[in-house]
Motif scaffolding. Structure first.
Motif, PDB file in Angstrom:
ATOM      1  N   ALA A 222      40.561  33.267  50.539  1.00 43.16           N
ATOM      2  CA  ALA A 222      41.761  33.165  51.379  1.00 43.16           C
ATOM      3  C   ALA A 222      42.973  32.734  50.558  1.00 43.16           C
ATOM      4  O   ALA A 222      44.105  33.194  50.811  1.00 43.16           O
ATOM      5  CB  ALA A 222      41.515  32.184  52.525  1.00 43.16           C
ATOM      6  N   LEU A 223      42.771  31.874  49.554  1.00 43.28           N
ATOM      7  CA  LEU A 223      43.885  31.395  48.737  1.00 43.28           C
ATOM      8  C   LEU A 223      44.504  32.498  47.884  1.00 43.28           C
ATOM      9  O   LEU A 223      45.645  32.356  47.419  1.00 43.28           O
ATOM     10  CB  LEU A 223      43.411  30.252  47.827  1.00 43.28           C
ATOM     11  CG  LEU A 223      43.055  28.934  48.533  1.00 43.28           C
ATOM     12  CD1 LEU A 223      42.519  27.927  47.531  1.00 43.28           C
ATOM     13  CD2 LEU A 223      44.277  28.370  49.266  1.00 43.28           C
ATOM     14  N   THR A 224      43.779  33.592  47.669  1.00 46.21           N
ATOM     15  CA  THR A 224      44.329  34.686  46.861  1.00 46.21           C
ATOM     16  C   THR A 224      45.045  35.726  47.707  1.00 46.21           C
ATOM     17  O   THR A 224      45.493  36.753  47.173  1.00 46.21           O
ATOM     18  CB  THR A 224      43.217  35.371  46.041  1.00 46.21           C
ATOM     19  OG1 THR A 224      42.232  35.901  46.930  1.00 46.21           O
ATOM     20  CG2 THR A 224      42.557  34.386  45.099  1.00 46.21           C
ATOM     21  N   GLY A 225      45.164  35.479  49.002  1.00 47.74           N
ATOM     22  CA  GLY A 225      45.954  36.353  49.873  1.00 47.74           C
ATOM     23  C   GLY A 225      45.458  37.782  49.921  1.00 47.74           C
ATOM     24  O   GLY A 225      44.286  38.028  50.245  1.00 47.74           O
ATOM     25  N   PRO A 226      46.336  38.745  49.564  1.00 47.63           N
ATOM     26  CA  PRO A 226      45.959  40.166  49.652  1.00 47.63           C
ATOM     27  C   PRO A 226      44.768  40.540  48.776  1.00 47.63           C
ATOM     28  O   PRO A 226      44.120  41.559  49.015  1.00 47.63           O
ATOM     29  CB  PRO A 226      47.225  40.891  49.175  1.00 47.63           C
ATOM     30  CG  PRO A 226      48.331  39.919  49.393  1.00 47.63           C
ATOM     31  CD  PRO A 226      47.739  38.571  49.159  1.00 47.63           C
ATOM     32  N   ALA A 227      44.484  39.710  47.784  1.00 45.35           N
ATOM     33  CA  ALA A 227      43.375  40.022  46.867  1.00 45.35           C
ATOM     34  C   ALA A 227      42.062  39.391  47.319  1.00 45.35           C
ATOM     35  O   ALA A 227      41.122  39.278  46.538  1.00 45.35           O
ATOM     36  CB  ALA A 227      43.727  39.549  45.460  1.00 45.35           C
ATOM     37  N   TRP A 228      41.975  38.995  48.592  1.00 48.62           N
ATOM     38  CA  TRP A 228      40.816  38.228  49.039  1.00 48.62           C
ATOM     39  C   TRP A 228      39.496  38.976  48.896  1.00 48.62           C
ATOM     40  O   TRP A 228      38.458  38.380  48.560  1.00 48.62           O
ATOM     41  CB  TRP A 228      41.002  37.762  50.487  1.00 48.62           C
ATOM     42  CG  TRP A 228      40.937  38.855  51.521  1.00 48.62           C
ATOM     43  CD1 TRP A 228      41.963  39.599  52.003  1.00 48.62           C
ATOM     44  CD2 TRP A 228      39.756  39.298  52.204  1.00 48.62           C
ATOM     45  NE1 TRP A 228      41.526  40.497  52.942  1.00 48.62           N
ATOM     46  CE2 TRP A 228      40.165  40.319  53.087  1.00 48.62           C
ATOM     47  CE3 TRP A 228      38.416  38.935  52.168  1.00 48.62           C
ATOM     48  CZ2 TRP A 228      39.264  41.000  53.911  1.00 48.62           C
ATOM     49  CZ3 TRP A 228      37.518  39.609  52.990  1.00 48.62           C
ATOM     50  CH2 TRP A 228      37.938  40.626  53.854  1.00 48.62           C
TER      51      TRP A 228
END
Length: 434
Positions: A222-228
């Protein structure tokens, strides 16, 4: 039966056994007395390295949707998880660093980055496995309850599936260990409750699962956003790499040819020296350089670890030199080989023992995975006994040194035979010239 009689296997007198034990006690005292700042600096550097690798890997995975970042981040995270599992978690929880009195690096407080709770692992591993090492019926680490690794366990039709079970165990090793430890904890505590939440062990296990799954598969993706999605696969891959490596190291140290099995009756009457000997005979090493030794948590020295599980792992290399010398002195086996060789031997046993005994040629006494005590019995291989005492000095000789001496003697005999043959030919030519 493939069960090893320790005294018969060792071919040692009671005086030999006492001397053997005293020499190993001396090894322990020497290491304990020499522990100091150099060792403390080693473990602190290891912790710092592991945390830098994990932090770096997490940061790089912020760009995990790009393949180079995914590869670099996954590699860093995999190495960090291996170090935390092998050189930190396993060894810290053995109490190897308790002498520092540092609450951060103490067996009581350390919680490792793995599915199973530390407390359950310590009960199952430190107590059950290291107390009852390779005692059939007492040490559940012999096959971890799902693999038949000795012919002294009766074959069951379910064992036909153990080549497949072995693959599943390797890929999900942290889960296999966690479930194994959970059952051991319940057995040791005498739990008989049937409802899941009534069990304190089950509740602790569930809390640890939530923590691990939430961290690796919810929070950090979740902390990597679009790269989840790519971050999630990176985390899963790092866990898989750690599982496979830990599985390989453990199996190479416990299940290759020469790792002996024992009975409870032997344990009940064994002395301290015989305890040392059981640990030695029930374990195996694999050859490793500095880096591989570090990445294996120094469990490439599994023999030394089983004899001294609470001594600092960075000292196992020097301990191994003294243990190996003692093996030569007392003509005892020191089981070691390359990582590939040791694993293939364990894999062979896994596949062979999946079959019914009547389908196998060897018996439990002469099977290659069992180095039976028969080879030391008087009358079967008398050369072993003949080489143990120097006929001139009356002193004990190591088997290897005796063999080396025999080779030198043979070489001298060959040279003398060649010299005499040459002299004979010369004499014959001289006679013909006349």
């Amino acid at each position: 039966m493939a069960i090893t009689d320790i005294k018969e296997f060792a071919h040692l007198t009671e005086a030999d056994m006492e001397a053997f034990g005293r020499e190993l006690d001396a090894v322990r005292r020497d290491i304990e007395d020499s522990r100091g700042e150099k060792d403390a600096a080693y473990i602190r550097r290891t912790i710092k390295l592991q945390r830098c690798l994990e932090l770096g890997g997490r940061i790089v995975l912020l760009g995990s949707k790009y393949r180079p970042a995914w590869l670099a981040g996954t590699a860093m995270l995999s190495v960090a998880k291996i170090i935390e599992n092998m050189e930190l978690g396993h060894n810290v929880m053995h109490g190897q660093w308790d002498w520092m009195n540092d609450p951060e690096i103490h067996s009581v407080s350390w919680e490792w980055d793995q599915t199973g709770p530390s407390e359950q692992w310590k009960r199952a591993h430190n107590y059950s496995h290291h107390t009852y090492t390779n005692i059939v019926g007492m040490d559940d680490d012999i096959g971890f309850g799902i693999l038949r690794m000795t012919r002294d366990e009766p074959w069951k039709p379910l064992n036909l599936l153990q080549p497949l079970a072995n693959v599943v165990l390797a890929t999900t090793f942290e889960w296999g260990i966690a479930l194994h430890d959970l059952e051991s904890q319940k057995e040791l505590d005498g739990e008989h409750v049937t409802r899941f939440w009534q069990s304190p062990s089950n509740r602790a296990f569930a809390r640890k699962i939530a923590r691990q799954v939430g961290k690796d598969f919810v929070l950090f993706p979740a902390l990597t956003g679009p790269a989840w999605k790519s971050t999630l696969t990176a985390n899963a891959t790092a866990n898989l790499v750690r599982n496979l490596w830990a599985y390989a190291v453990i199996f190479c140290g416990h299940f290759p040819d020469g790792a002996e099995k024992f009975t409870m009756g032997q344990f009940e009457s064994e002395t301290r020296a015989e305890w040392y000997l059981r640990q030695m005979l029930g374990s195996a090493n694999f050859d490793a350089g500095k880096i591989m030794a570090f990445m294996s948590g120094n469990l490439c020295y599994q023999i030394e670890h089983h004899m001294f599980p609470d001594l600092p792992s960075n000292r196992y290399e020097e301990i191994s030199e003294r243990v190996h010398a003692l093996c030569e002195k007392y003509d005892l086996p020191y089981t070691t080989g390359s990582l590939g060789k040791q694993y293939l031997l364990a894999l062979r046993t896994i596949h062979k023992l999946s079959l019914p005994d009547q389908w196998l040629r060897a018996t439990s006494d002469n099977a290659p995975e069992t180095s039976s005590e028969r080879r030391f019995r008087t009358g079967e291989t008398p050369v072993v006994h003949a080489l143990r005492i120097d006929p001139l000095t009356g002193k004990r000789r190591g088997l290897r040194s005796a063999i080396a001496e025999a080779r030198v003697t043979l070489q001298h005999a060959k040279k003398e035979a060649k010299r005499q043959a040459k002299a004979l030919r010369h004499a014959q030519r001289s006679e013909s010239d006349r």
